[in-house]
Write a protein that holds these residues in place. Structure first.
Motif, PDB file in Angstrom:
ATOM      1  N   VAL A 292       0.958  -1.266   0.208  1.00 17.59           N
ATOM      2  CA  VAL A 292       0.265   0.028  -0.142  1.00 17.59           C
ATOM      3  C   VAL A 292       0.381   1.658   0.448  1.00 17.59           C
ATOM      4  O   VAL A 292       0.731   2.148  -0.576  1.00 17.59           O
ATOM      5  N   MET A 293       1.429   1.801   0.465  1.00 16.12           N
ATOM      6  CA  MET A 293       2.929   2.752   0.652  1.00 16.12           C
ATOM      7  C   MET A 293       3.533   2.483  -0.626  1.00 16.12           C
ATOM      8  O   MET A 293       3.605   3.913  -0.757  1.00 16.12           O
ATOM      9  N   ASP A 294       4.156   1.409  -1.448  1.00 15.63           N
ATOM     10  CA  ASP A 294       4.707   0.990  -2.514  1.00 15.63           C
ATOM     11  C   ASP A 294       4.156   2.081  -3.602  1.00 15.63           C
ATOM     12  O   ASP A 294       4.400   3.170  -4.011  1.00 15.63           O
ATOM     13  N   VAL A 295       2.681   1.311  -3.799  1.00 16.31           N
ATOM     14  CA  VAL A 295       2.039   2.525  -4.955  1.00 16.31           C
ATOM     15  C   VAL A 295       1.590   3.798  -4.570  1.00 16.31           C
ATOM     16  O   VAL A 295       0.990   4.159  -5.115  1.00 16.31           O
ATOM     17  N   ASN A 296       1.365   4.015  -3.464  1.00 10.32           N
ATOM     18  CA  ASN A 296       1.161   5.415  -3.080  1.00 10.32           C
ATOM     19  C   ASN A 296       2.521   6.543  -3.194  1.00 10.32           C
ATOM     20  O   ASN A 296       2.218   8.019  -2.952  1.00 10.32           O
ATOM     21  N   GLY A 297       3.093   5.504  -2.970  1.00  9.09           N
ATOM     22  CA  GLY A 297       5.045   6.742  -2.831  1.00  9.09           C
ATOM     23  C   GLY A 297       4.941   6.586  -2.336  1.00  9.09           C
ATOM     24  O   GLY A 297       5.576   8.199  -1.879  1.00  9.09           O
ATOM     25  N   VAL A 298       4.208   6.433  -0.764  1.00  6.57           N
ATOM     26  CA  VAL A 298       5.427   6.977   0.890  1.00  6.57           C
ATOM     27  C   VAL A 298       6.380   5.885   1.006  1.00  6.57           C
ATOM     28  O   VAL A 298       5.729   4.980   1.231  1.00  6.57           O
ATOM     29  N   SER A 299       6.799   6.067   1.673  1.00  7.70           N
ATOM     30  CA  SER A 299       8.071   5.498   2.914  1.00  7.70           C
ATOM     31  C   SER A 299       6.957   5.520   4.208  1.00  7.70           C
ATOM     32  O   SER A 299       6.494   6.491   4.706  1.00  7.70           O
ATOM     33  N   SER A 300       7.537   4.347   5.426  1.00  2.57           N
ATOM     34  CA  SER A 300       7.150   4.087   6.572  1.00  2.57           C
ATOM     35  C   SER A 300       7.475   5.047   7.784  1.00  2.57           C
ATOM     36  O   SER A 300       6.579   5.318   7.748  1.00  2.57           O
ATOM     37  N   GLU A 301       8.205   6.455   6.458  1.00  2.00           N
ATOM     38  CA  GLU A 301       8.604   7.690   7.971  1.00  2.00           C
ATOM     39  C   GLU A 301       7.825   8.274   7.803  1.00  2.00           C
ATOM     40  O   GLU A 301       7.561   8.855   8.173  1.00  2.00           O
ATOM     41  N   GLU A 302       6.767   8.163   6.515  1.00  2.00           N
ATOM     42  CA  GLU A 302       6.096   9.666   7.079  1.00  2.00           C
ATOM     43  C   GLU A 302       4.473   9.670   6.943  1.00  2.00           C
ATOM     44  O   GLU A 302       3.559   9.951   6.699  1.00  2.00           O
ATOM     45  N   ILE A 303       4.462   7.966   7.446  1.00  3.07           N
ATOM     46  CA  ILE A 303       2.923   8.108   7.945  1.00  3.07           C
ATOM     47  C   ILE A 303       2.827   8.291   9.428  1.00  3.07           C
ATOM     48  O   ILE A 303       4.450   7.936  10.638  1.00  3.07           O
ATOM     49  N   ASP A 304       1.699   8.740   9.424  1.00  3.24           N
ATOM     50  CA  ASP A 304       1.774  10.073  10.457  1.00  3.24           C
ATOM     51  C   ASP A 304       1.263   9.135  11.590  1.00  3.24           C
ATOM     52  O   ASP A 304       0.923   9.061  12.499  1.00  3.24           O
ATOM     53  N   LEU A 305      -0.505   8.992  10.874  1.00  5.79           N
ATOM     54  CA  LEU A 305      -1.544   7.993  11.569  1.00  5.79           C
ATOM     55  C   LEU A 305      -1.501   6.767  11.280  1.00  5.79           C
ATOM     56  O   LEU A 305      -1.413   6.857   9.690  1.00  5.79           O
TER      57      LEU A 305
END
Length: 489
Positions: A292-305
């Protein structure tokens, strides 16, 4: 200019004493969401998607709601059953808007299960109508195979413990360590619920009170006591309004109140939980949360909530390990299905609403919301953000989930001989006494067998001890007079 879909309004209702019907509750939540968005969106809605409800079998609930709220132009639908459905419906609505298929969508759902239970206890008619005259009375047996039903494995509260007990052994935990982890997660959820004004039970609880069996916290199915089970007896509804961003701007919605919807990913396990490879993980959950993070182009470090579905502790326990979340990361913005409430299929709608409210005050935040349906069966996760991100879509990752799955053992309905414990649970009566102990076994050849443990003291004591090494214990299978397979040490 590319079209973008944003959440512009959310509305929730908790009905403690008004005795509203689900239809009334959902309509009120929609009006609240419209007011939250600034008004005027409902009459212009192009689609109205209703999360499948369990409280009552209406004749065309979407049509009734459209009439109630004045959404005359909306196309209408009802989702299938499943706690993953709000996530999938949100993503599908956003993708349709981004593709030019309408400008405004309403996602809604609600349950009045507490009122229904009270009416049944008092033998009072509900008078909610109009009812579907062709509706079938559903029981747990409708959602499992005849074999599972014969061995009384028909409820989520009976099946999720199969995963918990197998997972505890695979993680190398003692019973006390496993229960402590569950209780600490649940205690943190209760604190979130205590700060959520739409929670059903807004009372924070310490881990000890959650883990300890007591008259108020009786054992349900080993190893879970009452306070580790989803609370279904609630009256709660929720609605979410999604709009195309330029349409929202033209209506006067400020950028600070818009929440962007990214891609959602989904996959499922075999519907028959006895036809899965293992019980200490779920391949579909692994694939969904891995991608889910890969397809959205975000990393685990960017997840806040984060919202990790929490009908039973095993779900967030497996999910947070897969995501690599540490003990300090809050696993819910809502409060969990025990303390916030478990309104059947609609909990994740409330999670979406809670995330939207939180993110409006935290610009730059990114949220990961993960829902689950049936018996660790259906999985869906989506990314929300306060800034534009990936284009909305609902992406199936089923092929990857299937590739992750190991060999599935052959299921034998008839077998006699030695077999070792693969996983199990023990069901308790209302007085806290063990009354039935379904066991999943492996034969020496590796085949799978479903049986019930005999009620002799030695066998039951082994199971409810939960000690390391319980999984793998060898016993003997035989058929009883009723034709059921029994397992004893």
């Amino acid at each position: 200019m590319k079209r973008k879909a944003v959440i512009v309004g959310v509305g929730e209702l908790v009905d403690r004493d008004r005795g509203l019907s689900p239809r009334e509750m959902i309509a009120e939540a929609i009006r609240k969401a419209d007011a939250d968005a600034g008004g005027g969106f409902v009459a212009r809605a192009d689609r109205l998607d209703v999360v499948s409800i369990a409280s009552f079998d209406y004749l065309d609930l979407p049509g009734l709601l459209a009439e109630d709220i004045g959404a005359a132009r909306a196309t209408l639908s009802t989702t299938p059953v499943g706690g993953d459905m709000p996530v999938k419906a949100l993503a599908a609505a956003a993708a349709a808007i981004a593709a030019g298929q309408g400008d405004i969508a309403i996602l809604c759902g609600g349950e009045a299960l507490k009122t229904r239970m009270k009416a049944a206890a008092e033998k009072q008619p509900l008078g909610w109508g109009p009812a579907d005259p062709n509706a079938k009375v559903r029981t747990g047996a409708d959602y499992v195979t005849p074999l599972a039903a014969r061995y009384r494995l028909m409820q989520p509260s009976h099946i999720y413990p199969l995963y918990e007990n197998a997972f505890r052994e695979a993680a190398g935990q003692s019973f006390e360590e496993g229960q402590r982890e569950s209780a600490e997660i649940w205690s943190a959820l209760s604190e979130v619920a205590a700060g959520n004004e739409t929670a059903w039970s807004g009372k924070a609880m310490p881990p000890e009170a959650i883990a300890t069996f007591s008259p108020d916290n009786r054992p349900i199915a080993f190893p879970y006591p009452k306070f580790m089970n989803a609370q279904l007896g609630v009256n709660q509804s929720c609605a979410i309004i999604v709009a195309e961003m330029e349409v929202a701007r033209a209506a006067g919605v400020s950028e600070e109140r818009m929440i962007h919807i990214g891609k959602a990913v989904c996959a499922a396990e075999p519907s028959d939980f006895l036809a899965r490879d293992r019980f200490d993980h779920a391949a579909a959950q692994d694939e969904v949360l891995s991608l889910v993070m890969d397809v959205n182009g975000v990393s685990s470090e960017e997840i806040d909530l984060v919202e990790l579905y929490s009908c039973f502790p095993i779900v967030p326990k497996m999910a947070r390990r897969l995501l690599g979340l540490g003990p300090d990361m809050a696993l819910s913005v809502t409060g969990g299905l025990t303390f916030f409430g478990g309104p059947a299929n609609n909990y994740m709608s409330h999670a979406i609403a809670a995330a939207v409210r939180a993110m409006r005050d935290r610009r730059g935040d990114v949220a990961l919301l993960y829902g689950q349906g049936e018996f660790v069966t259906k999985h869906a996760a989506v990314i929300l953000s306060t800034e534009p991100g990936a284009e909305p879509d609902l992406v199936s990752v089923q092929s990857g989930a299937d590739a992750r799955r190991g060999p599935v053992p052959t299921l034998l309905e008839r077998y006699e001989g030695l077999a070792s414990l693969e996983t199990y649970t023990v069901l308790f009566d209302r007085d806290g006494a063990p009354e039935w102990a379904p066991v999943v076994l492996r034969t020496p050849a590796g085949d799978r067998v479903l049986a019930v443990a005999t009620q002799d003291e030695r066998t039951i004591e082994l199971l409810i001890s939960g000690d390391r090494g319980t999984i793998g214990t060898r016993g003997r299978v035989s058929a009883n007079e009723e034709g059921l397979l029994t397992w004893t040490l």
